[in-house]
Design a protein around this motif. Structure first.
Motif, PDB file in Angstrom:
ATOM      1  N   MET A 153       0.841  -1.173   0.000  1.00  0.00           N
ATOM      2  CA  MET A 153       0.000   0.000   0.000  1.00  0.00           C
ATOM      3  C   MET A 153       0.891   1.243   0.000  1.00  0.00           C
ATOM      4  O   MET A 153       1.833   1.345   0.767  1.00  0.00           O
ATOM      5  N   VAL A 154       0.597   2.160  -0.895  1.00  0.00           N
ATOM      6  CA  VAL A 154       1.348   3.410  -0.971  1.00  0.00           C
ATOM      7  C   VAL A 154       0.860   4.326   0.153  1.00  0.00           C
ATOM      8  O   VAL A 154      -0.339   4.453   0.382  1.00  0.00           O
ATOM      9  N   THR A 155       1.795   4.948   0.849  1.00  0.00           N
ATOM     10  CA  THR A 155       1.449   5.839   1.954  1.00  0.00           C
ATOM     11  C   THR A 155       1.847   7.279   1.636  1.00  0.00           C
ATOM     12  O   THR A 155       2.594   7.529   0.682  1.00  0.00           O
ATOM     13  N   GLY A 156       1.350   8.183   2.440  1.00  0.00           N
ATOM     14  CA  GLY A 156       1.746   9.576   2.308  1.00  0.00           C
ATOM     15  C   GLY A 156       3.245   9.747   2.488  1.00  0.00           C
ATOM     16  O   GLY A 156       3.874  10.579   1.829  1.00  0.00           O
ATOM     17  N   GLN A 157       3.836   8.959   3.367  1.00  0.00           N
ATOM     18  CA  GLN A 157       5.286   9.027   3.585  1.00  0.00           C
ATOM     19  C   GLN A 157       6.042   8.592   2.334  1.00  0.00           C
ATOM     20  O   GLN A 157       7.066   9.178   1.984  1.00  0.00           O
ATOM     21  N   ASP A 158       5.540   7.582   1.624  1.00  0.00           N
ATOM     22  CA  ASP A 158       6.172   7.140   0.375  1.00  0.00           C
ATOM     23  C   ASP A 158       6.208   8.274  -0.643  1.00  0.00           C
ATOM     24  O   ASP A 158       7.218   8.505  -1.304  1.00  0.00           O
ATOM     25  N   VAL A 159       5.093   8.981  -0.772  1.00  0.00           N
ATOM     26  CA  VAL A 159       5.015  10.084  -1.731  1.00  0.00           C
ATOM     27  C   VAL A 159       5.924  11.227  -1.298  1.00  0.00           C
ATOM     28  O   VAL A 159       6.642  11.811  -2.119  1.00  0.00           O
ATOM     29  N   ALA A 160       5.926  11.553  -0.008  1.00  0.00           N
ATOM     30  CA  ALA A 160       6.797  12.610   0.502  1.00  0.00           C
ATOM     31  C   ALA A 160       8.264  12.256   0.257  1.00  0.00           C
ATOM     32  O   ALA A 160       9.058  13.120  -0.146  1.00  0.00           O
ATOM     33  N   ASN A 161       8.628  10.997   0.472  1.00  0.00           N
ATOM     34  CA  ASN A 161       9.998  10.563   0.197  1.00  0.00           C
ATOM     35  C   ASN A 161      10.341  10.714  -1.279  1.00  0.00           C
ATOM     36  O   ASN A 161      11.439  11.128  -1.631  1.00  0.00           O
ATOM     37  N   PHE A 162       9.398  10.356  -2.143  1.00  0.00           N
ATOM     38  CA  PHE A 162       9.587  10.497  -3.585  1.00  0.00           C
ATOM     39  C   PHE A 162       9.858  11.959  -3.955  1.00  0.00           C
ATOM     40  O   PHE A 162      10.681  12.253  -4.817  1.00  0.00           O
ATOM     41  N   LEU A 163       9.169  12.867  -3.274  1.00  0.00           N
ATOM     42  CA  LEU A 163       9.344  14.307  -3.531  1.00  0.00           C
ATOM     43  C   LEU A 163      10.561  14.887  -2.822  1.00  0.00           C
ATOM     44  O   LEU A 163      10.899  16.046  -3.034  1.00  0.00           O
TER      45      LEU A 163
ATOM     46  N   ASP B  22       8.484  16.941   5.733  1.00  0.00           N
ATOM     47  CA  ASP B  22       7.718  17.712   6.701  1.00  0.00           C
ATOM     48  C   ASP B  22       6.342  17.080   6.904  1.00  0.00           C
ATOM     49  O   ASP B  22       5.777  16.456   6.020  1.00  0.00           O
ATOM     50  N   SER B  23       5.813  17.245   8.099  1.00  0.00           N
ATOM     51  CA  SER B  23       4.568  16.581   8.465  1.00  0.00           C
ATOM     52  C   SER B  23       3.379  17.064   7.642  1.00  0.00           C
ATOM     53  O   SER B  23       2.455  16.289   7.376  1.00  0.00           O
ATOM     54  N   ALA B  24       3.387  18.321   7.212  1.00  0.00           N
ATOM     55  CA  ALA B  24       2.281  18.833   6.393  1.00  0.00           C
ATOM     56  C   ALA B  24       2.227  18.119   5.042  1.00  0.00           C
ATOM     57  O   ALA B  24       1.144  17.753   4.565  1.00  0.00           O
ATOM     58  N   THR B  25       3.380  17.912   4.432  1.00  0.00           N
ATOM     59  CA  THR B  25       3.428  17.210   3.145  1.00  0.00           C
ATOM     60  C   THR B  25       2.989  15.761   3.307  1.00  0.00           C
ATOM     61  O   THR B  25       2.219  15.249   2.494  1.00  0.00           O
TER      62      THR B  25
ATOM     63  N   ARG C 128       2.066  14.615  -8.509  1.00  0.00           N
ATOM     64  CA  ARG C 128       1.572  15.681  -9.391  1.00  0.00           C
ATOM     65  C   ARG C 128       0.398  16.406  -8.765  1.00  0.00           C
ATOM     66  O   ARG C 128       0.262  17.621  -8.865  1.00  0.00           O
ATOM     67  N   LEU C 129      -0.483  15.661  -8.115  1.00  0.00           N
ATOM     68  CA  LEU C 129      -1.634  16.254  -7.455  1.00  0.00           C
ATOM     69  C   LEU C 129      -1.190  17.159  -6.303  1.00  0.00           C
ATOM     70  O   LEU C 129      -1.766  18.227  -6.095  1.00  0.00           O
ATOM     71  N   LEU C 130      -0.149  16.767  -5.592  1.00  0.00           N
ATOM     72  CA  LEU C 130       0.364  17.580  -4.485  1.00  0.00           C
ATOM     73  C   LEU C 130       0.999  18.880  -4.963  1.00  0.00           C
ATOM     74  O   LEU C 130       1.043  19.851  -4.213  1.00  0.00           O
ATOM     75  N   ALA C 131       1.479  18.891  -6.190  1.00  0.00           N
ATOM     76  CA  ALA C 131       2.107  20.103  -6.721  1.00  0.00           C
ATOM     77  C   ALA C 131       1.106  21.241  -6.845  1.00  0.00           C
ATOM     78  O   ALA C 131       1.478  22.417  -6.835  1.00  0.00           O
ATOM     79  N   ASN C 132      -0.187  20.909  -6.941  1.00  0.00           N
ATOM     80  CA  ASN C 132      -1.237  21.922  -7.052  1.00  0.00           C
ATOM     81  C   ASN C 132      -2.443  21.464  -6.235  1.00  0.00           C
ATOM     82  O   ASN C 132      -3.487  21.125  -6.786  1.00  0.00           O
ATOM     83  N   PRO C 133      -2.313  21.440  -4.900  1.00  0.00           N
ATOM     84  CA  PRO C 133      -3.396  20.889  -4.081  1.00  0.00           C
ATOM     85  C   PRO C 133      -4.692  21.693  -4.151  1.00  0.00           C
ATOM     86  O   PRO C 133      -5.765  21.150  -3.925  1.00  0.00           O
ATOM     87  N   GLY C 134      -4.609  22.987  -4.482  1.00  0.00           N
ATOM     88  CA  GLY C 134      -5.825  23.791  -4.612  1.00  0.00           C
ATOM     89  C   GLY C 134      -6.571  23.508  -5.889  1.00  0.00           C
ATOM     90  O   GLY C 134      -7.733  23.874  -6.046  1.00  0.00           O
ATOM     91  N   GLN C 135      -5.896  22.840  -6.849  1.00  0.00           N
ATOM     92  CA  GLN C 135      -6.479  22.458  -8.125  1.00  0.00           C
ATOM     93  C   GLN C 135      -7.027  23.647  -8.905  1.00  0.00           C
ATOM     94  O   GLN C 135      -8.087  23.572  -9.521  1.00  0.00           O
TER      95      GLN C 135
ATOM     96  N   ALA D 164       1.026  14.507   5.579  1.00  0.00           N
ATOM     97  CA  ALA D 164      -0.420  14.452   5.850  1.00  0.00           C
ATOM     98  C   ALA D 164      -1.238  14.689   4.585  1.00  0.00           C
ATOM     99  O   ALA D 164      -2.197  13.961   4.307  1.00  0.00           O
ATOM    100  N   LEU D 165      -0.869  15.706   3.808  1.00  0.00           N
ATOM    101  CA  LEU D 165      -1.599  16.000   2.576  1.00  0.00           C
ATOM    102  C   LEU D 165      -1.444  14.860   1.572  1.00  0.00           C
ATOM    103  O   LEU D 165      -2.409  14.456   0.918  1.00  0.00           O
ATOM    104  N   ALA D 166      -0.239  14.321   1.476  1.00  0.00           N
ATOM    105  CA  ALA D 166      -0.011  13.190   0.574  1.00  0.00           C
ATOM    106  C   ALA D 166      -0.843  11.990   1.002  1.00  0.00           C
ATOM    107  O   ALA D 166      -1.373  11.261   0.159  1.00  0.00           O
ATOM    108  N   GLY D 167      -0.988  11.789   2.303  1.00  0.00           N
ATOM    109  CA  GLY D 167      -1.802  10.682   2.801  1.00  0.00           C
ATOM    110  C   GLY D 167      -3.253  10.797   2.384  1.00  0.00           C
ATOM    111  O   GLY D 167      -3.906   9.799   2.064  1.00  0.00           O
ATOM    112  N   GLU D 168      -3.777  12.020   2.371  1.00  0.00           N
ATOM    113  CA  GLU D 168      -5.155  12.238   1.924  1.00  0.00           C
ATOM    114  C   GLU D 168      -5.280  12.008   0.426  1.00  0.00           C
ATOM    115  O   GLU D 168      -6.221  11.371  -0.045  1.00  0.00           O
ATOM    116  N   HIS D 169      -4.325  12.534  -0.329  1.00  0.00           N
ATOM    117  CA  HIS D 169      -4.394  12.433  -1.785  1.00  0.00           C
ATOM    118  C   HIS D 169      -4.122  11.022  -2.286  1.00  0.00           C
ATOM    119  O   HIS D 169      -4.692  10.603  -3.293  1.00  0.00           O
ATOM    120  N   VAL D 170      -3.232  10.286  -1.613  1.00  0.00           N
ATOM    121  CA  VAL D 170      -2.903   8.941  -2.080  1.00  0.00           C
ATOM    122  C   VAL D 170      -4.125   8.022  -2.008  1.00  0.00           C
ATOM    123  O   VAL D 170      -4.295   7.128  -2.856  1.00  0.00           O
TER     124      VAL D 170
END
Length: 101
Positions: A1-11, A15-18, A61-68, A20-26
């Motif tokens: 399972m991909v986690t928010g931490q996996d995405v943050a590491n990829f980027l 930081d905890s904000a990234t 990519r979604l995290l790069a523009n979270p406001g969409q 957390a947001l990645a966890g929601e988006h993933v």
């Protein structure tokens, strides 16, 4: 399972904000990938490695523009919102998608 931490590491961010947001988006991107492939490419809740890579890159990519929202800078315009899978992501997901012959 991909986690928010996996995405943050990829980027390259930890930081905890990234995270957390990645966890929601993933969760959203995983649901879209699962739907696109009609549950193929997953072993229970866990995506196969190549599908996990798609989920990671699409979430990044979604995290790069979270406001969409769209942005314009001079003559350049970037569309807002998730506009679909990238070409490499589509190639991977199409391996699992059931298609007519």
């Amino acid at each position: 399972m991909v986690t928010g931490q996996d995405v943050a590491n990829f980027l390259g961010r930890s930081d905890s904000a990234t995270v957390a947001l990645a966890g929601e988006h993933v969760t959203i991107v995983t649901a879209m990938a699962r739907s696109y492939t009609r549950d193929r490419g997953f072993d229970g809740a866990d995506p196969f490695d190549d599908v996990a890579a798609v989920i990671t890159t699409a979430t990044a990519r979604l995290l790069a523009n979270p406001g969409q929202v769209g942005n314009t800078a001079g003559p350049f315009t970037v569309a807002g919102g998730f506009t679909g899978w990238s070409l490499p992501e589509t190639f991977v997901l199409n391996r699992y998608r059931k298609r007519t012959q």
